[in-house]
Design an enzyme around this catalytic site. Structure first.
Site, short mmCIF file in Angstrom:
data_model
loop_
_atom_site.label_atom_id
_atom_site.label_comp_id
_atom_site.label_asym_id
_atom_site.label_seq_id
_atom_site.Cartn_x
_atom_site.Cartn_y
_atom_site.Cartn_z
N HIS A 260 0.86 -1.20 0.00
CA HIS A 260 0.00 0.00 0.00
C HIS A 260 0.89 1.24 0.00
O HIS A 260 1.94 1.25 0.64
CB HIS A 260 -0.89 0.01 1.26
CG HIS A 260 -2.08 0.89 1.11
ND1 HIS A 260 -2.00 2.25 1.31
CD2 HIS A 260 -3.35 0.63 0.76
CE1 HIS A 260 -3.20 2.79 1.10
NE2 HIS A 260 -4.04 1.83 0.75
N ASP A 311 -7.99 -5.43 -0.34
CA ASP A 311 -8.43 -6.27 -1.46
C ASP A 311 -8.14 -7.74 -1.24
O ASP A 311 -8.84 -8.59 -1.80
CB ASP A 311 -7.77 -5.80 -2.76
CG ASP A 311 -8.25 -4.41 -3.15
OD1 ASP A 311 -7.42 -3.53 -3.43
OD2 ASP A 311 -9.49 -4.20 -3.12
#
Ligand code: SDX
Length: 374
Positions: A260, A311
């Site tokens: 991320h 996700d």
């Protein structure tokens, strides 16, 4: 003015916001000051949608009015239903989604009215109709008849009903609701920043959300939840997970659902979603994907010190709920419409055209030669 290039705007603060705060230092995320984990414990997705759009949690009167307005806007026009019926069956649902949002903009009489009141009304129409249109394509692609929305179901119940013709047990609906809360908003991520950039020229909300959907489709962003499922289908069984990962890392492949830009010691939303991923796995009596996930996560941490992002648990959870893999990111869309719309309205409040600079490294200034001299 600095001419130091920050590719990808890495670490660059471009504006202020009151909508959410990503707090990597305490591994948290707050929507309008409320920790997202607490919101998941206490609120429905509708309450959180109201919070993101209006700035505070609703009381029961405000919530009932909000739900009533959302339900009243769920139907899509006959024209839009016809267009969806004629969409190429092989089209990617994210491409269908950005197309029908554009069509909704053509049908909306207030499209060019950027007043706060008109933008909120358009937001409610997009928020309410997008799930109906996505569910419509989910059915049409399978050669099934479109199911019209029902007004006596919650936002999440109604989406299941329009996709499958029935509402699953309440624990499954709760897990879906939680995924929508977690997906709803995440500050200046690439699709939200796309929406703000489009808005900064004073273009309209339909164009901004169309652009945001196009951005979210990318596998480095929202499209990762689909890619996680493709990865798990390749791995097949838990005993193959470790060797698959080592092989991929040796090939310098990006492992989808990990890493991320902002969270470098873990995505604060993951523990909550993982809890529901396990619950749904147990309810469906299929823990294979969860076991694969645990091994991949352990090995990624050990070998790359890279954590999963939202996700990673969400993709396989949607698979267990019965959704086609290429509908995972459209589900992300129906949640993130709240965040995108709040940012679009915020951009209007204190707008400045977004126009960065670039450092030129092409040909030096030179004369134009006549054609017969070139
Ligand atoms: C979302 O921004 C948001 O808030 C987004 C989001 C939201 O709610 O809106 O949280 C939703 O988009 C989550 C991210 C989903 N994408 C993926 O899962 C795709 C896989 N992830 C990577 O592509 C990557 O982690 C990014 C794109 C998400 C972030 O990448 P950065 O910040 O640009 O960092 P990077 O790609 O430069 O990686 C830094 C290093 C590199 O190694 P080196 O070249 O320095 O040796 O870490 C490595 C990368 O190779 N790395 C990975 C990796 N992620 C980073 N290596 C293998 N697999 C990965 N997933």
């Amino acid at each position: 003015m600095t001419d130091e290039i920050k590719k990808g705007l890495l670490g660059i603060v471009v504006d202020e916001t009151t909508i959410s705060q990503v707090m990597p230092e305490i591994n948290s995320l707050t929507y309008r000051g409320y920790a997202v984990q607490d919101l998941c414990e206490v609120c429905s997705f509708e309450e959180v949608a109201y919070l993101i759009l209006n700035g505070d949690l609703p009381n029961s009167i405000q919530l009932n009015k909000f739900k009533k307005e959302e339900k009243a806007n769920r139907n899509i026009t006959i024209n839009l239903r016809e267009i969806i019926n004629h969409m190429p069956k092989k089209a990617h649902p994210m491409d269908v989604a950005r197309t029908f949002v554009s069509v909704m903009g053509l049908e909306d009489k207030e499209t060019s009215d950027n007043s706060p009141e008109a933008n909120m009304r358009k937001t409610m129409r997009i928020f309410a109709k997008t799930p109906t249109a996505i569910a419509a394509f989910f059915r049409v692609r399978k050669g099934k008849k479109i199911i019209k929305p029902k007004k006596d179901l919650s936002f999440s119940e109604n989406f299941f009903y329009m996709c499958f013709g029935k509402v699953p047990q309440k624990e499954i609906v709760k897990a879906f609701d939680i995924s929508l809360i977690l997906y709803a908003e995440h500050s200046f991520n690439v699709s939200t920043f796309t929406a703000r950039t489009i808005t900064s020229s004073l273009s309209d909300i339909y164009g901004a959300i169309t652009g945001a959907i196009a951005s979210l489709k990318g596998p480095l962003h929202g499209g990762a939840n689909e890619e996680v499922m493709h990865m798990m289908k390749k791995i097949k069984t838990p005993d193959k997970a470790k060797s698959w990962l080592i092989d991929n890392l040796n090939k310098k492949q990006v492992v989808m659902g990990f890493g991320h830009r902002v969270y470098k010691s873990g995505d604060s939303r993951v523990p909550t979603m993982k809890k529901y991923f396990l619950k749904v796995s147990k309810l469906k009596k299929d823990e294979n994907l969860h076991k694969i996930g645990e091994i991949i996560e352990k090995e990624m941490l050990k070998r790359k010190n890279i954590h999963p992002n939202l996700d990673f648990p969400t993709g396989p959870t949607y698979h267990l709920m019965g959704f086609d893999t290429d509908f995972f990111t459209p589900i992300f869309v129906i949640a993130r419409i709240t965040g995108w719309s709040a940012h679009i309205m915020e951009q209007h409040i204190s707008n400045k055209l977004i126009r960065p600079l670039s450092k030129y490294k092409g040909s030096k200034h030179r004369k134009v030669m006549l054609l017969n001299q070139r």
